[in-house]
Design a protein around this motif. Structure first.
Motif, PDB file in Angstrom:
ATOM      1  N   ALA A  46       9.642   9.636  10.463  1.00  0.00           N
ATOM      2  CA  ALA A  46       9.106  10.910   9.999  1.00  0.00           C
ATOM      3  C   ALA A  46       7.611  10.765   9.718  1.00  0.00           C
ATOM      4  CB  ALA A  46       9.837  11.355   8.738  1.00  0.00           C
ATOM      5  N   GLU A  47       6.918  11.890   9.652  1.00  0.00           N
ATOM      6  CA  GLU A  47       5.510  11.868   9.283  1.00  0.00           C
ATOM      7  C   GLU A  47       5.351  11.381   7.843  1.00  0.00           C
ATOM      8  OE1 GLU A  47       3.668  15.617   9.877  1.00  0.00           O
ATOM      9  OE2 GLU A  47       4.195  15.751  11.999  1.00  0.00           O
ATOM     10  N   GLY A  48       4.162  10.870   7.528  1.00  0.00           N
ATOM     11  CA  GLY A  48       3.863  10.518   6.152  1.00  0.00           C
ATOM     12  C   GLY A  48       4.064   9.072   5.775  1.00  0.00           C
ATOM     13  N   ALA A  49       4.106   8.151   6.742  1.00  0.00           N
ATOM     14  CA  ALA A  49       4.223   6.724   6.414  1.00  0.00           C
ATOM     15  C   ALA A  49       3.027   6.292   5.558  1.00  0.00           C
ATOM     16  CB  ALA A  49       4.281   5.890   7.683  1.00  0.00           C
ATOM     17  N   PHE A  84       4.402  -1.127   5.033  1.00  0.00           N
ATOM     18  CA  PHE A  84       4.565   0.263   5.470  1.00  0.00           C
ATOM     19  C   PHE A  84       5.823   0.813   4.809  1.00  0.00           C
ATOM     20  CE2 PHE A  84       1.331  -0.278   8.569  1.00  0.00           C
ATOM     21  CZ  PHE A  84       0.991   0.979   9.037  1.00  0.00           C
ATOM     22  N   ARG A  85       5.706   1.993   4.211  1.00  0.00           N
ATOM     23  CA  ARG A  85       6.852   2.707   3.652  1.00  0.00           C
ATOM     24  C   ARG A  85       7.120   3.908   4.544  1.00  0.00           C
ATOM     25  NH1 ARG A  85       3.338   2.338  -1.606  1.00  0.00           N
ATOM     26  NH2 ARG A  85       4.236   4.340  -2.217  1.00  0.00           N
ATOM     27  N   VAL A  86       8.294   3.904   5.180  1.00  0.00           N
ATOM     28  CA  VAL A  86       8.611   4.925   6.185  1.00  0.00           C
ATOM     29  C   VAL A  86      10.012   5.480   5.951  1.00  0.00           C
ATOM     30  CG1 VAL A  86       7.139   3.760   7.885  1.00  0.00           C
ATOM     31  CG2 VAL A  86       9.586   3.293   7.853  1.00  0.00           C
ATOM     32  N   SER A  87      10.288   6.600   6.603  1.00  0.00           N
ATOM     33  CA  SER A  87      11.630   7.190   6.613  1.00  0.00           C
ATOM     34  C   SER A  87      11.980   7.566   8.046  1.00  0.00           C
ATOM     35  CB  SER A  87      11.681   8.446   5.735  1.00  0.00           C
ATOM     36  OG  SER A  87      11.457   8.136   4.390  1.00  0.00           O
ATOM     37  N   PRO A  88      13.234   7.351   8.453  1.00  0.00           N
ATOM     38  CA  PRO A  88      13.633   7.760   9.803  1.00  0.00           C
ATOM     39  C   PRO A  88      13.877   9.257   9.863  1.00  0.00           C
ATOM     40  CG  PRO A  88      15.501   6.817   8.659  1.00  0.00           C
ATOM     41  CD  PRO A  88      14.331   6.668   7.740  1.00  0.00           C
ATOM     42  N   LEU A  89      13.607   9.833  11.013  1.00  0.00           N
ATOM     43  CA  LEU A  89      14.010  11.211  11.258  1.00  0.00           C
ATOM     44  C   LEU A  89      15.528  11.297  11.323  1.00  0.00           C
ATOM     45  CD1 LEU A  89      11.415  12.089  14.036  1.00  0.00           C
ATOM     46  CD2 LEU A  89      11.478  13.091  11.736  1.00  0.00           C
ATOM     47  N   GLN A  90      16.055  12.470  11.105  1.00  0.00           N
ATOM     48  CA  GLN A  90      17.506  12.657  11.182  1.00  0.00           C
ATOM     49  C   GLN A  90      18.022  12.223  12.552  1.00  0.00           C
ATOM     50  OE1 GLN A  90      18.784  16.627  10.256  1.00  0.00           O
ATOM     51  NE2 GLN A  90      20.952  16.094  10.229  1.00  0.00           N
ATOM     52  N   LEU A 120      14.675   3.826  15.359  1.00  0.00           N
ATOM     53  CA  LEU A 120      13.632   3.235  14.530  1.00  0.00           C
ATOM     54  C   LEU A 120      13.934   1.776  14.233  1.00  0.00           C
ATOM     55  CD1 LEU A 120      10.990   3.879  13.111  1.00  0.00           C
ATOM     56  CD2 LEU A 120      12.305   4.443  11.057  1.00  0.00           C
ATOM     57  N   ARG A 121      15.192   1.457  14.003  1.00  0.00           N
ATOM     58  CA  ARG A 121      15.529   0.056  13.745  1.00  0.00           C
ATOM     59  C   ARG A 121      15.250  -0.804  14.972  1.00  0.00           C
ATOM     60  NH1 ARG A 121      20.842  -2.751  10.918  1.00  0.00           N
ATOM     61  NH2 ARG A 121      20.216  -4.896  11.375  1.00  0.00           N
ATOM     62  N   GLU A 122      15.561  -0.319  16.152  1.00  0.00           N
ATOM     63  CA  GLU A 122      15.300  -1.086  17.372  1.00  0.00           C
ATOM     64  C   GLU A 122      13.801  -1.292  17.559  1.00  0.00           C
ATOM     65  OE1 GLU A 122      15.715  -3.313  20.771  1.00  0.00           O
ATOM     66  OE2 GLU A 122      17.151  -2.829  19.181  1.00  0.00           O
TER      67      GLU A 122
END
Length: 229
Positions: A207-210, A116-122, A128-130
């Motif tokens: 964020a959306e778009g994973a 999975f390639r993801v980005s955290p929201l601001q 997200l790490r937890e």
């Protein structure tokens, strides 16, 4: 940590079917030994798409993040062999993430890999790490799954390399990378519809778009297998 080191290089690209046979020959018999000869490269693993498309996923396990900007590694990136130079243009749609290992549980090579390639929201990095930390610990206890790892990209301080110029396209990056490994493909596939569904990821700070993908193991080797330490 279960990965062999505190850093990793995660890459995805497409390889045309007519090039796949030569690509795997080159990658296993020249490229893997070359990369694993660089001090700090510990294990190399290659998976190909489990769904029949052109996707390739490669994971290098590294002693430390500093390896990614070391003179030995950068020298290889800037002096590709003739065979490498011939193969590089066929690495299409390259995504290349130079990563710190944030979480790591269980094994780092298995029959199948779900990425999975993801980005955290601001301001949601910690959340997200937890979420992924808990998931890594839980997943390795489930039948069919043997490993789970979370990586975070950071661009190293090096200039554009010869290999990048030969590929003739800008490498994209994955911000955060989650990799689950196992011996039962349906179990891994089910994660995308349950634990890692879009609603679960977004509720946890993503964020959306994973982007996800399922891959099957082609080759895995350690530096010791090629006489390196």
């Amino acid at each position: 940590m279960s990965l062999l080191g505190s850093a990793a290089l995660a890459m995805w690209w497409d390889m045309a079917p007519e090039m796949k046979s030569e690509f795997e020959d080159w990658h296993s018999h020249e490229h893997f030994p070359e990369r694993l000869g660089v001090p700090g490269f510990r294990r190399a693993s290659r998976w190909t798409s489990a769904t029949g498309d052109e996707g390739i996923f490669v994971l290098y396990e590294l002693e430390s993040y500093a390896v990614l900007s070391s003179d030995a590694y950068v020298s290889h990136l800037n002096t590709p062999t003739p065979w490498s130079a011939r193969m590089m243009p066929h690495h299409r749609n390259m995504v290349r993430s130079q990563c710190h290992v944030l979480e790591s549980s269980g094994s780092s090579a298995a029959r199948h890999a779900l990425t999975f390639r993801v980005s955290p929201l601001q301001d949601r990095d910690k959340d997200l790490r937890e979420f992924f930390r808990t998931l890594c610990v839980d997943l390795v206890q489930r039948p069919g799954i043997v490993g789970a790892h979370l990586l975070r990209h950071q661009t190293p301080p090096i200039a554009e390399t010869t290999e990048q110029r030969i590929r003739n396209s800008a490498d994209r990056v994955a911000d955060w990378v989650f990799v689950a490994l196992g011996y039962e493909a349906p179990v891994l596939e089910s994660l995308a519809d349950a634990d890692l569904a879009a609603t679960a990821l977004q509720a946890s700070g993503a964020a959306e778009g994973a982007i996800s993908g399922l891959y099957s193991l082609s080759h895995s080797a350690t530096s010791e297998e090629f006489g390196q330490r």
